[in-house]
Write a protein that holds these residues in place. Structure first.
Motif, PDB file in Angstrom:
ATOM      1  N   THR A  80      51.451  59.915  42.609  1.00 39.96           N
ATOM      2  CA  THR A  80      50.365  59.422  41.772  1.00 39.96           C
ATOM      3  C   THR A  80      50.293  57.905  41.844  1.00 39.96           C
ATOM      4  O   THR A  80      51.227  57.248  42.288  1.00 39.96           O
ATOM      5  CB  THR A  80      50.554  59.832  40.293  1.00 39.96           C
ATOM      6  OG1 THR A  80      51.703  59.186  39.765  1.00 39.96           O
ATOM      7  CG2 THR A  80      50.679  61.342  40.141  1.00 39.96           C
ATOM      8  N   ILE A  81      49.170  57.375  41.380  1.00 38.87           N
ATOM      9  CA  ILE A  81      48.985  55.928  41.314  1.00 38.87           C
ATOM     10  C   ILE A  81      48.316  55.550  40.001  1.00 38.87           C
ATOM     11  O   ILE A  81      47.688  56.381  39.346  1.00 38.87           O
ATOM     12  CB  ILE A  81      48.115  55.392  42.474  1.00 38.87           C
ATOM     13  CG1 ILE A  81      46.736  56.064  42.473  1.00 38.87           C
ATOM     14  CG2 ILE A  81      48.820  55.555  43.806  1.00 38.87           C
ATOM     15  CD1 ILE A  81      45.689  55.366  43.315  1.00 38.87           C
ATOM     16  N   VAL A  82      48.442  54.286  39.660  1.00 42.01           N
ATOM     17  CA  VAL A  82      47.672  53.685  38.568  1.00 42.01           C
ATOM     18  C   VAL A  82      46.962  52.471  39.168  1.00 42.01           C
ATOM     19  O   VAL A  82      47.537  51.748  39.985  1.00 42.01           O
ATOM     20  CB  VAL A  82      48.571  53.313  37.362  1.00 42.01           C
ATOM     21  CG1 VAL A  82      49.644  52.323  37.742  1.00 42.01           C
ATOM     22  CG2 VAL A  82      47.743  52.785  36.194  1.00 42.01           C
ATOM     23  N   ILE A  83      45.722  52.282  38.793  1.00 39.84           N
ATOM     24  CA  ILE A  83      44.943  51.152  39.309  1.00 39.84           C
ATOM     25  C   ILE A  83      45.459  49.870  38.657  1.00 39.84           C
ATOM     26  O   ILE A  83      45.570  49.797  37.438  1.00 39.84           O
ATOM     27  CB  ILE A  83      43.429  51.346  39.039  1.00 39.84           C
ATOM     28  CG1 ILE A  83      42.931  52.641  39.701  1.00 39.84           C
ATOM     29  CG2 ILE A  83      42.629  50.135  39.502  1.00 39.84           C
ATOM     30  CD1 ILE A  83      43.109  52.712  41.208  1.00 39.84           C
ATOM     31  N   LYS A  84      45.767  48.868  39.497  1.00 42.82           N
ATOM     32  CA  LYS A  84      46.369  47.631  38.982  1.00 42.82           C
ATOM     33  C   LYS A  84      45.400  46.447  38.972  1.00 42.82           C
ATOM     34  O   LYS A  84      45.740  45.381  38.489  1.00 42.82           O
ATOM     35  CB  LYS A  84      47.621  47.273  39.782  1.00 42.82           C
ATOM     36  CG  LYS A  84      47.364  46.889  41.221  1.00 42.82           C
ATOM     37  CD  LYS A  84      48.643  46.557  41.955  1.00 42.82           C
ATOM     38  CE  LYS A  84      48.358  46.093  43.372  1.00 42.82           C
ATOM     39  NZ  LYS A  84      49.586  45.788  44.103  1.00 42.82           N
ATOM     40  N   VAL A  85      44.193  46.631  39.495  1.00 42.12           N
ATOM     41  CA  VAL A  85      43.193  45.559  39.521  1.00 42.12           C
ATOM     42  C   VAL A  85      42.157  45.809  38.418  1.00 42.12           C
ATOM     43  O   VAL A  85      42.015  46.942  37.946  1.00 42.12           O
ATOM     44  CB  VAL A  85      42.503  45.474  40.904  1.00 42.12           C
ATOM     45  CG1 VAL A  85      43.510  45.075  41.973  1.00 42.12           C
ATOM     46  CG2 VAL A  85      41.817  46.775  41.262  1.00 42.12           C
ATOM     47  N   PRO A  86      41.427  44.765  38.001  1.00 43.56           N
ATOM     48  CA  PRO A  86      40.451  44.954  36.916  1.00 43.56           C
ATOM     49  C   PRO A  86      39.400  46.028  37.217  1.00 43.56           C
ATOM     50  O   PRO A  86      39.021  46.789  36.341  1.00 43.56           O
ATOM     51  CB  PRO A  86      39.792  43.577  36.784  1.00 43.56           C
ATOM     52  CG  PRO A  86      40.814  42.616  37.286  1.00 43.56           C
ATOM     53  CD  PRO A  86      41.541  43.353  38.389  1.00 43.56           C
ATOM     54  N   ARG A  87      38.923  46.099  38.458  1.00 43.09           N
ATOM     55  CA  ARG A  87      37.911  47.087  38.853  1.00 43.09           C
ATOM     56  C   ARG A  87      38.047  47.349  40.342  1.00 43.09           C
ATOM     57  O   ARG A  87      38.303  46.440  41.116  1.00 43.09           O
ATOM     58  CB  ARG A  87      36.530  46.524  38.545  1.00 43.09           C
ATOM     59  CG  ARG A  87      35.407  47.516  38.616  1.00 43.09           C
ATOM     60  CD  ARG A  87      34.138  46.860  38.050  1.00 43.09           C
ATOM     61  NE  ARG A  87      33.158  47.726  37.479  1.00 43.09           N
ATOM     62  CZ  ARG A  87      33.303  48.617  36.519  1.00 43.09           C
ATOM     63  NH1 ARG A  87      34.464  48.818  35.994  1.00 43.09           N
ATOM     64  NH2 ARG A  87      32.299  49.343  36.070  1.00 43.09           N
ATOM     65  N   GLY A  88      37.871  48.609  40.746  1.00 40.81           N
ATOM     66  CA  GLY A  88      37.980  48.950  42.152  1.00 40.81           C
ATOM     67  C   GLY A  88      36.987  50.025  42.545  1.00 40.81           C
ATOM     68  O   GLY A  88      36.568  50.826  41.713  1.00 40.81           O
ATOM     69  N   ASN A  89      36.624  50.021  43.810  1.00 39.85           N
ATOM     70  CA  ASN A  89      35.720  51.039  44.336  1.00 39.85           C
ATOM     71  C   ASN A  89      36.509  52.212  44.901  1.00 39.85           C
ATOM     72  O   ASN A  89      37.443  52.025  45.664  1.00 39.85           O
ATOM     73  CB  ASN A  89      34.846  50.452  45.444  1.00 39.85           C
ATOM     74  CG  ASN A  89      33.844  49.464  44.920  1.00 39.85           C
ATOM     75  OD1 ASN A  89      33.347  49.588  43.796  1.00 39.85           O
ATOM     76  ND2 ASN A  89      33.535  48.465  45.714  1.00 39.85           N
ATOM     77  N   VAL A  90      36.088  53.405  44.531  1.00 42.19           N
ATOM     78  CA  VAL A  90      36.614  54.629  45.124  1.00 42.19           C
ATOM     79  C   VAL A  90      35.508  55.107  46.062  1.00 42.19           C
ATOM     80  O   VAL A  90      34.361  55.300  45.641  1.00 42.19           O
ATOM     81  CB  VAL A  90      36.953  55.683  44.053  1.00 42.19           C
ATOM     82  CG1 VAL A  90      37.471  56.959  44.703  1.00 42.19           C
ATOM     83  CG2 VAL A  90      37.969  55.121  43.064  1.00 42.19           C
ATOM     84  N   ARG A  91      35.860  55.287  47.330  1.00 39.36           N
ATOM     85  CA  ARG A  91      34.848  55.537  48.362  1.00 39.36           C
ATOM     86  C   ARG A  91      34.851  56.978  48.857  1.00 39.36           C
ATOM     87  O   ARG A  91      35.819  57.707  48.690  1.00 39.36           O
ATOM     88  CB  ARG A  91      35.067  54.563  49.512  1.00 39.36           C
ATOM     89  CG  ARG A  91      34.919  53.109  49.022  1.00 39.36           C
ATOM     90  CD  ARG A  91      34.861  52.131  50.152  1.00 39.36           C
ATOM     91  NE  ARG A  91      34.647  50.784  49.658  1.00 39.36           N
ATOM     92  CZ  ARG A  91      33.461  50.193  49.543  1.00 39.36           C
ATOM     93  NH1 ARG A  91      32.356  50.830  49.899  1.00 39.36           N
ATOM     94  NH2 ARG A  91      33.363  48.951  49.097  1.00 39.36           N
TER      95      ARG A  91
END
Length: 150
Positions: A80-91
């Motif tokens: 699993t992962i957790v998003i570490k940046v303020p906002r990210g694109n999932v493509r």
């Protein structure tokens, strides 16, 4: 006797691993007991680094550097992962030229389904799927860096 203890203590530190919450919600506490106050809660798939084990409890560190204790039975070895940046694109595909399926924010968690180079195919609890670059996330080792989960 002290040499054996030192080897055991060292090996438990050397085997630090990333585990993930396997239940809908887990309480992370100030100490290894249900009588200790809850420091924070986390949902299914939230990855944590296990630093120490004691009597059915794990001392953990999360992606923000927070330390807490959680019952061992609430964790499992799930990618699993957790998003570490303020906002990210999932493509839609593992490339920056692919359409954006949806956007994600810091602290959102995902199960990893697949990997292609530096891209991770992910899914959330709601079933939303897509590809995210590994440098936007914490919890999986980078393909070219053994310390990527640090």
């Amino acid at each position: 006797m002290s040499v054996i203890f030192a080897v055991i203590a060292f090996s438990s530190v050397a085997r630090a691993e990333i585990l993930s919450v396997k239940v809908p919600v887990a309480n992370f506490r100030a100490g290894p007991s249900t009588s200790e106050p809850v420091e924070f809660t986390a949902t299914r798939y939230y990855p944590v680094k296990v630093l120490e084990r004691e009597g059915g409890w794990c001392k953990i560190k999360d992606f923000e550097g927070d330390l807490a204790w959680v019952a061992d039975r609430l964790l499992a070895k799930i990618g699993t992962i957790v998003i570490k940046v303020p906002r990210g694109n999932v493509r839609e595909a593992p490339t920056t030229s692919a359409e954006v399926a949806f956007q994600t924010e810091r602290g959102e968690v995902f199960k990893v389904l697949d990997r292609k180079g530096r891209w991770l195919r992910i899914v959330n609890e709601g079933g939303d799927k897509g590809w995210v670059r590994e440098d936007l996330a914490w919890g999986m080792k980078k393909t070219d860096d053994a310390k990527g989960s640090s």
